[in-house]
Design an enzyme around this catalytic site. Structure first.
Site, PDB file in Angstrom:
ATOM      1  CB  CYS A  31      -0.968   0.012   1.159  1.00 43.79           C
ATOM      2  SG  CYS A  31      -0.349  -0.829   2.535  1.00 43.79           S
ATOM      3  CE1 TYR A 170      -2.988 -10.550   1.429  1.00 41.79           C
ATOM      4  CE2 TYR A 170      -4.729  -8.897   1.536  1.00 41.79           C
ATOM      5  CZ  TYR A 170      -3.513  -9.387   1.970  1.00 41.79           C
ATOM      6  OH  TYR A 170      -2.820  -8.719   2.949  1.00 41.79           O
ATOM      7  CG  HIS A 173      -0.619  -9.772   5.301  1.00 43.21           C
ATOM      8  ND1 HIS A 173      -0.536  -9.470   3.977  1.00 43.21           N
ATOM      9  CD2 HIS A 173       0.631 -10.054   5.687  1.00 43.21           C
ATOM     10  CE1 HIS A 173       0.716  -9.564   3.570  1.00 43.21           C
ATOM     11  NE2 HIS A 173       1.444  -9.922   4.603  1.00 43.21           N
ATOM     12  CG  ASP A 266       4.768  -9.725   5.168  1.00 48.05           C
ATOM     13  OD1 ASP A 266       5.871 -10.257   4.982  1.00 48.05           O
ATOM     14  OD2 ASP A 266       3.998  -9.389   4.244  1.00 48.05           O
TER      15      ASP A 266
END
Ligand code: ADP
Ligand code: SF4
Length: 690
Positions: A31, A170, A173, A266
Site C-alpha cells: 500500500c 489474497y 495477513h 510481515d
C-alpha cells in the site's frame, strides 16, 4: 560497468502460468496511501519501479465490493466498471517497460468497518470488526458465500480488462475474508465451510477455481498466503496447518506468494527483525509445489538474493520496502552498480504514510510518492542553470542529501562539518539498540558524495558568520541540526517544567554522547516516537532502575504507525521498566519527580535520582540569525535546523532544497494535484441505474 556473473541467476526469465516475467525481481503488493484517491501518483510510482527493472509490479489491496470497504485506507477499488480506468493507467505505465502488472484483489471482511459504504461487514462467524468502531460483522450464509465468489470473479474480469497479467487471490495477513475463513481463530462455523482445514479452505479453493475459470487463460493466478500467523496453537503455523494448506493446494495457483501474518510480522522493522527473518517459515514451500514461489524479507543484498535462488528457497525475490527505498535496485544490479543501491533501513516510515491516509514517504528515497505530483525521479534531476557554488553547513541526513543532490545537479558544493565525522544525529543514534541499519541513510550519501569531483567535504570545520562570509559562496545552506531541550518544554508543557537547580536532569543528547544517568531514573516521554522507549530499553538493559512516564495512553504511541508499538511496550515490560501512562511530569526536585494523572488530576511523587527529558528539540539557528545581520549572505535552512523532525523529513528537506535551488517563481502549491471529476448532479439515479 556490467553485471557480475554471480548475479546472472537473478536475471533469468520465469514462467508464471500463461505469462513470463523477464527476471526474478518481483515487487509484491504494497500500500502507498495513494491508490484510488491519487491514481496518477500511484501509477507513476509503479511505472518508475518497472523502469527500474522490476519484472513484476503489483498493486496494493484492491477492494472487490462495498461490503469489504477498507476506508479510510486508500487502497485500490474494482467495485464497478467505472473503476477500471484508474487501474488501467497503472497497467499501461508498467507495461511501457516490459514488466508484468499484478492485481491483489481483496475482500477485507471483518477487518473493515465499511465506514464509507455503510454496508454490513461480512465474516465467517458473527464478530465485532477489527477496527475500533462499534460495528459488528455478520456471519455469512451460503448465499453470501455465493455473492462473494461472484464479486471476486467480476473483479477478476475487470482486472483483466484493466490490463493486469497476474490476478491475486489474497489469503494473507488476516486481512481478507478468505484468510478469516481459513483461520481457526476466526472461523467458528459448523457447516462445510468450518471445522476441518479442508472445510475452512473450501472458499479459498472455490475462489481460486472461479478466478482461473474467469481469466486463467490469459492471466496468471497468484495465491498470497501467510504460512504462519505467529499465534501458536490459536492460528495456522508453518509446521502445521500452514504447510498442510500448501500441500493441499500445491498445484492450484500459478504462483505462491508466501509470507507470515499479520502485517506487523510481515513488515517487521529492523529494530526487531533482521533481513531474511521469514526464511525459516517459508523455506519448505518450494519442496511442496512445482509452481514458482515468491517471498520477502527486506532483501537489499544481491548476494543474499542470488543465494536464495541457488539454494532453492525462492524463485522470485519479493520486495516491497526495498523497492520503495530504491526503485532502481534491479537495474543497479544489472549495471554492476551495487554501491549505488539505496538500501532500505527497515524504519517503516513508508507504512506510516499509509496508516495516516496520505501519500507514501520514505526515509531513504525522498522522491517516493512525489514522482507524479512533483515530477521527481529517483535517479534523475535537472542540471543546474548556472555552475554556481554552494556552501552547506552541517553533514547530517539533510546536509548530506542536499550535498548529494546538488552535486548531481552540477553545482560546486562545499560541505563543512564541525565534528570529526559525517552523519550528524545518526553518528550516535545508529548505535542505539536495533538502529544499526539506520546508518545506511548516511553511509549511502557519504559514498555518493565521495564519488563526485564537484563536492568537497571539510571535517572539523566549525563555521561562523565571519567564516561563511569570508568563504563567499553564491548560495549558503544551513543544515546545522537541533538539540534536545532541557527545560521540559513540549506538547504537554508548552511553558516548560519547573526544575530545581540541584536536580539531575538529562536529555537524550547527554545519553547519546555516553553520559549515563544514575538510577533510579525517570524518563519523561512527551515525544511519543522511538527515542523515549529506546532510551528506556538502553538504560534498563544496562541494569538501571527505569520508570517511563508519558502523557500518552501507550508507550511510544506514534510507533503504532510504524507497526512497532506493541513490540516496544512488550520489550519494556520484559525489561522490568515501570510504566506510568496518561501522566504528565509537573516538577523536578532533587531525587523527586512529581507526576499528575491526566484524568483524575491526582499527583504522585516518584523516587528519581535523575530525570531524562524527551520532550522536543530546539533548532541550531544562531548562525542563521548571525548571517541575517551580516551583509550579502542569504542562507536557506533545511532539516532539523529549519524544524526538528524525522530523519525522513530531514532527507526530504535536503532533497527539496537541492531541487529548488536556482528555481524562480515557485508556485504556492508546490505540486500537482489530482481532483476528483465531478459526477452528474442528476438526482434521478436509483439503485437500478434507471
Ligand atoms: P539534520 O537531521 O537536519 O541533518 P543533524 O543534527 O543530523 O541535522 O546534523 C547537523 C550537523 O550540523 C551536525 O553534524 C553538526 O555537527 C553540524 N553543525 C552544526 N553547527 C555547525 C556549524 N556552525 N559549523 C559546521 N557544522 C555544524
Ligand atoms: Fe525502507 Fe524506511 Fe523507506 Fe520504508 S521508509 S522503504 S522501511 S527506508
Amino acid at each position: 560497468m556490467s553485471r557480475d556473473p554471480r548475479y546472472d541467476i537473478l536475471f533469468e526469465p520465469v514462467q508464471i502460468g500463461p505469462v513470463t516475467a523477464k527476471n526474478r525481481f518481483y515487487q509484491v503488493p504494497h500500500c502507498n496511501g495513494m491508490g484510488r484517491s491519487y491514481p496518477s501518483s500511484m501509477a507513476e510510482m509503479r511505472r518508475i519501479k518497472a523502469e527500474g527493472g522490476w519484472a513484476v509490479v503489483t498493486t496494493e489491496e484492491v477492494e472487490i465490493h462495498p461490503s469489504g470497504d477498507h476506508s479510510p485506507w486508500m487502497g485500490g477499488r474494482l467495485w464497478e466498471d467505472c473503476d477500471i480506468p484508474v487501474l488501467a493507467r497503472m497497467c499501461d505505465a508498467v507495461h511501457q517497460h516490459g514488466a508484468l502488472a499484478g492485481c491483489e484483489l481483496n475482500h477485507a471482511g471483518v477487518m473493515a468497518a465499511n465506514r464509507y459504504s455503510r454496508d454490513v461487514p461480512l465474516a465467517p462467524s458473527h464478530s465485532p470488526v477489527a477496527m475500533p468502531d462499534p460495528v459488528q460483522a455478520r456471519a455469512m450464509d451460503l448465499s453470501d458465500i455465493q455473492d462473494l465468489r461472484r464479486w471476486h470473479r467480476q473483479a477478476a474480469v475487470r482486472a483483466r480488462e484493466a490490463g493486469f497479467d497476474i490476478i491475486y487471490v489474497y489469503a494473507g495477513h488476516q486481512l481478507s475474508t478468505i484468510s478469516h475463513f481459513l483461520s481457526p481463530y476466526r472461523n467458528r462455523r459448523t457447516d462445510h465451510y468450518g471445522g476441518s482445514l479442508e472445510n475452512r479452505a473450501r472458499l479459498l479453493r472455490e475462489v481460486l477455481e472461479d478466478t482461473r475459470d474467469a481469466v486463467g487463460d490469459t492471466c496468471a493466478i497468484a495465491l498470497r498466503f501467510s504460512v504462519d500467523e505467529l499465534m501458536g496453537a490459536d492460528g495456522m503455523t508453518s509446521d502445521g496447518e500452514g504447510r498442510d494448506l500448501v500441500e493441499m493446494l500445491a498445484e492450484v495457483p500459478d504462483l505462491w506468494d508466501v509470507n507470515i501474518s499479520g502485517w506487523e510480522n510481515d513488515s517487521a522493522t529492523s529494530r526487531f527483525k533482521a533481513s531474511g527473518y521469514q526464511e525459516d517459515y517459508i523455506r519448505w514451500v518450494k519442496g511442496v509445489t512445482t509452481k514458482p514461489v515468491v517471498g520477502v524479507g527486506r532483501y537489499t543484498s544481491p548476494d543474499a538474493m542470488a543465494a536464495l535462488v541457488k539454494d532453492g528457497v525462492l524463485d522470485f525475490i519479493g520486495a516491497a520496502r526495498p523497492s520503495i527505498a530504491d526503485p532502481f535496485l534491479p537495474k543497479k544490479v544489472q549495471e554492476g552498480r551495487i554501491e549505488d543501491i539505496r538500501e532500505c533501513i527497515g524504519c517503516n516510515i513508508c507504512v506510516s504514510g499509509d496508516n495516516s491516509f496520505v501519500p507514501i514517504r520514505c526515509t531513504q528515497n525522498p522522491t517516493m510518492g512525489e514522482e507524479w505530483r512533483k515530477g521527481w525521479h529517483p535517479e534523475h534531476i535537472a542540471p543546474a542553470h548556472e555552475q554556481e557554488s554552494v556552501l552547506i553547513i552541517g553533514a547530517g541526513p539533510s546536509g548530506l542529501e542536499a550535498a548529494r543532490a546538488l552535486g548531481q545537479r552540477g553545482y560546486r558544493v562545499t560541505l563543512a562539518e564541525r565534528s570529526k565525522d559525517l552523519g550528524g544525529r545518526l553518528i550516535t543514534e545508529r548505535k542505539l539498540p536495533g538502529l544499526a541499519e539506520w546508518g545506511r541513510v548516511v553511509d549511502y550519501r557519504i559514498w555518493q558524495v565521495s564519488q563526485m569531483p564537484n563536492v568537497e567535504v571539510f571535517l572539523d570545520s566549525e563555521m561562523s558568520a565571519a567564516t561563511v562570509q569570508e568563504f563567499g559562496a553564491q548560495h549558503v545552506v544551513l543544515a546545522t541540526g537541533a538539540s534536545w531541550t532541557r527545560d521540559g518544554v513540549g506538547r504537554e508543557n508548552p511553558r516548560g517544567i519547573p526544575v530545581d537547580a540541584k536536580a539531575q536532569v538529562l536529555t537524550p543528547d547527554d545519553v547519546l554522547t555516553g553520559n549515563r544517568p544514575k538510577g533510579p531514573v525517570v524518563i519523561f516521554d512527551d515525544d511519543h516516537f522511538y527515542m523515549g522507549g529506546l532510551l528506556a530499553e538502553l538504560l534498563a538493559g544496562d541494569g538501571i532502575d527505569v520508570t517511563l512516564v508519558t502523557p500518552a495512553a501507550r508507550v511510544s504511541e506514534w510507533t503504532e504507525n510504524t507497526l512497532e508499538q506493541h513490540r516496544i511496550q512488550a520489550r519494556l515490560m520484559q525489561l522490568g521498566v515501570r510504566l506510568i501512562l496518561s501522566h504528565n511530569l509537573t516538577s523536578i526536585d532533587p531525587n523527586i519527580a512529581t507526576v499528575r494523572c491526566g484524568y483524575s488530576g491526582k499527583t504522585t511523587t516518584l523516587n528519581a535520582r535523575s530525570v531524562l527529558l524527551v520532550t522536543m528539540r530546539t533548532p541550531h539557528e544562531d548562525l542563521f540569525h548571525d548571517l541575517i545581520l551580516s551583509d550579502g549572505v542569504r542562507a536557506t535552512r533545511i532539516g532539523d535546523c529549519l524544524a526538528p523532525g524525522t530523519i525522513a523529513a530531514a532527507v526530504y528537506s535536503g532533497h527539496r532544497c537541492a531541487r529548488e535551488l536556482g528555481e524562480t517563481d515557485l508556485p504556492n502549491v508546490p505540486f500537482r494535484r489530482e481532483l476528483p471529476a465531478l459526477a452528474s448532479f442528476d438526482m434521478d439515479w436509483t439503485q437500478n441505474g434507471s
